[in-house]
Design a protein around this motif. Structure first.
Motif, PDB file in Angstrom:
ATOM      1  N   LYS A  11     -13.340  -0.398  26.081  1.00 51.84           N
ATOM      2  CA  LYS A  11     -14.142   0.321  27.110  1.00 51.84           C
ATOM      3  C   LYS A  11     -15.337   0.472  26.984  1.00 51.84           C
ATOM      4  O   LYS A  11     -15.921   0.613  28.175  1.00 51.84           O
ATOM      5  CB  LYS A  11     -13.303   1.713  26.965  1.00 51.84           C
ATOM      6  CG  LYS A  11     -11.611   1.844  27.221  1.00 51.84           C
ATOM      7  CD  LYS A  11     -10.981   3.113  27.151  1.00 51.84           C
ATOM      8  CE  LYS A  11      -9.628   2.998  27.077  1.00 51.84           C
ATOM      9  NZ  LYS A  11      -8.978   4.381  27.116  1.00 51.84           N
ATOM     10  N   LYS A  29     -11.097  -2.468  31.657  1.00 49.90           N
ATOM     11  CA  LYS A  29     -10.904  -3.670  31.000  1.00 49.90           C
ATOM     12  C   LYS A  29     -11.458  -4.650  32.133  1.00 49.90           C
ATOM     13  O   LYS A  29     -11.613  -4.655  33.253  1.00 49.90           O
ATOM     14  CB  LYS A  29      -9.360  -4.033  31.040  1.00 49.90           C
ATOM     15  CG  LYS A  29      -8.594  -3.111  30.272  1.00 49.90           C
ATOM     16  CD  LYS A  29      -7.121  -3.240  30.374  1.00 49.90           C
ATOM     17  CE  LYS A  29      -6.228  -2.386  30.075  1.00 49.90           C
ATOM     18  NZ  LYS A  29      -6.537  -0.927  30.631  1.00 49.90           N
ATOM     19  N   GLY A  41      -9.113  -3.969  35.064  1.00 52.34           N
ATOM     20  CA  GLY A  41      -8.271  -3.126  34.799  1.00 52.34           C
ATOM     21  C   GLY A  41      -8.540  -1.725  34.668  1.00 52.34           C
ATOM     22  O   GLY A  41      -9.623  -1.395  34.158  1.00 52.34           O
ATOM     23  N   THR A  43      -6.212   1.762  32.906  1.00 54.10           N
ATOM     24  CA  THR A  43      -5.135   2.686  32.767  1.00 54.10           C
ATOM     25  C   THR A  43      -5.212   4.031  32.916  1.00 54.10           C
ATOM     26  O   THR A  43      -6.227   4.721  32.616  1.00 54.10           O
ATOM     27  CB  THR A  43      -4.722   2.506  31.062  1.00 54.10           C
ATOM     28  OG1 THR A  43      -4.548   1.201  30.648  1.00 54.10           O
ATOM     29  CG2 THR A  43      -3.604   3.552  30.499  1.00 54.10           C
ATOM     30  N   SER A  45      -5.070   7.640  32.856  1.00 51.34           N
ATOM     31  CA  SER A  45      -5.075   8.749  32.033  1.00 51.34           C
ATOM     32  C   SER A  45      -5.169  10.248  32.371  1.00 51.34           C
ATOM     33  O   SER A  45      -5.592  10.461  33.472  1.00 51.34           O
ATOM     34  CB  SER A  45      -6.087   8.321  30.831  1.00 51.34           C
ATOM     35  OG  SER A  45      -7.575   8.507  31.399  1.00 51.34           O
ATOM     36  N   ASP A 104      -0.441   6.610  32.846  1.00 54.10           N
ATOM     37  CA  ASP A 104      -0.216   5.613  31.816  1.00 54.10           C
ATOM     38  C   ASP A 104       0.130   4.226  32.652  1.00 54.10           C
ATOM     39  O   ASP A 104       0.231   3.323  31.898  1.00 54.10           O
ATOM     40  CB  ASP A 104       0.894   6.079  30.860  1.00 54.10           C
ATOM     41  CG  ASP A 104       0.514   7.280  30.060  1.00 54.10           C
ATOM     42  OD1 ASP A 104      -0.529   7.264  29.664  1.00 54.10           O
ATOM     43  OD2 ASP A 104       1.652   7.991  29.865  1.00 54.10           O
ATOM     44  N   GLU A 105       0.113   4.274  33.831  1.00 56.13           N
ATOM     45  CA  GLU A 105       0.384   2.992  34.494  1.00 56.13           C
ATOM     46  C   GLU A 105      -0.841   2.109  34.511  1.00 56.13           C
ATOM     47  O   GLU A 105      -2.257   2.852  34.516  1.00 56.13           O
ATOM     48  CB  GLU A 105       0.690   3.169  35.887  1.00 56.13           C
ATOM     49  CG  GLU A 105       2.210   3.633  36.107  1.00 56.13           C
ATOM     50  CD  GLU A 105       2.780   3.460  37.514  1.00 56.13           C
ATOM     51  OE1 GLU A 105       4.003   3.208  37.657  1.00 56.13           O
ATOM     52  OE2 GLU A 105       1.943   4.134  38.378  1.00 56.13           O
ATOM     53  N   GLN A 106      -1.022   0.942  34.377  1.00 59.39           N
ATOM     54  CA  GLN A 106      -2.127  -0.049  33.989  1.00 59.39           C
ATOM     55  C   GLN A 106      -2.260  -0.796  35.544  1.00 59.39           C
ATOM     56  O   GLN A 106      -1.326  -1.392  36.073  1.00 59.39           O
ATOM     57  CB  GLN A 106      -1.907  -1.232  33.152  1.00 59.39           C
ATOM     58  CG  GLN A 106      -1.843  -0.319  31.866  1.00 59.39           C
ATOM     59  CD  GLN A 106      -2.003  -1.304  30.676  1.00 59.39           C
ATOM     60  OE1 GLN A 106      -2.642  -2.200  30.767  1.00 59.39           O
ATOM     61  NE2 GLN A 106      -1.218  -1.109  29.515  1.00 59.39           N
ATOM     62  N   GLU A 108      -4.261  -3.507  37.760  1.00 61.47           N
ATOM     63  CA  GLU A 108      -5.129  -4.837  37.687  1.00 61.47           C
ATOM     64  C   GLU A 108      -5.493  -4.935  39.263  1.00 61.47           C
ATOM     65  O   GLU A 108      -4.676  -5.082  40.096  1.00 61.47           O
ATOM     66  CB  GLU A 108      -4.479  -5.891  37.138  1.00 61.47           C
ATOM     67  CG  GLU A 108      -3.913  -5.700  35.787  1.00 61.47           C
ATOM     68  CD  GLU A 108      -3.154  -6.885  34.858  1.00 61.47           C
ATOM     69  OE1 GLU A 108      -3.089  -8.002  35.708  1.00 61.47           O
ATOM     70  OE2 GLU A 108      -3.000  -6.897  33.954  1.00 61.47           O
ATOM     71  N   ILE A 129       0.325  -2.937  40.095  1.00 56.20           N
ATOM     72  CA  ILE A 129       0.885  -2.448  39.094  1.00 56.20           C
ATOM     73  C   ILE A 129       2.028  -3.321  38.577  1.00 56.20           C
ATOM     74  O   ILE A 129       2.865  -3.458  39.554  1.00 56.20           O
ATOM     75  CB  ILE A 129       1.221  -0.945  39.269  1.00 56.20           C
ATOM     76  CG1 ILE A 129      -0.139  -0.085  39.349  1.00 56.20           C
ATOM     77  CG2 ILE A 129       2.065  -0.810  37.933  1.00 56.20           C
ATOM     78  CD1 ILE A 129       0.081   1.155  39.594  1.00 56.20           C
TER      79      ILE A 129
END
Length: 145
Positions: A11, A29, A41, A43, A45, A104-106, A108, A129
């Motif tokens: 990060k 990311k 990316g 995430t 939070s 918490d989903e990522q 892209e 996602i």
């Protein structure tokens, strides 16, 4: 130049490639980089300033898309061993959001560069996602002179 391999999941390293700083960083990311494309990316939070009641808001998703473009430019400059320039959203042609990310989903996001000329970059952007598209759009970004 330091040896860097993709994906970049550090990060702090990713943050150094863009002009935005905490708490306004919406990429964490760098997954793919080619001559005309990047996949970035994030995430989602709880400490993200755009999270409200466990949901990443539309404004945050749009900012994530714009910072994905900034990451493309910043990584180009990193490869040339130059500091990342400051840029702005010049215009948003379209943004369609079909789903908002949850904690918490990522996300892209793939940015396809359509045109790049004199500091103006026109891009198509798609955010996913779990390989399901949640947003798409087209925008222009402009480097500060």
């Amino acid at each position: 130049m330091e040896n860097v391999t993709l994906p970049i999941l550090d990060k702090a390293f990713v943050e150094n490639l863009i002009p935005q700083k905490f708490p306004f960083v919406m990429v964490d990311k760098l997954l793919v980089f080619t001559e005309n494309e990047i996949t970035a990316g994030l995430t989602v939070s709880e400490n993200n300033i755009f999270v409200k009641e466990g949901i990443f808001q539309e404004s945050g998703l749009i900012e994530h898309m714009a910072q994905s473009v900034a990451l493309y430019t910043g990584y180009q400059f990193f490869l040339k061993q130059e500091p990342a320039p400051i840029g702005y959203i010049g215009s948003i042609k379209t943004i369609e959001i079909s789903q908002l990310p949850k904690l918490d989903e990522q996300i892209e996001t793939t940015v396809n560069v359509l045109h790049e000329f004199m500091g103006v970059t026109l891009v198509d952007i798609s955010s996913k996602i779990n390989n399901i598209e949640i947003a798409r759009g087209q925008m222009k970004t402009v480097l500060a002179s």
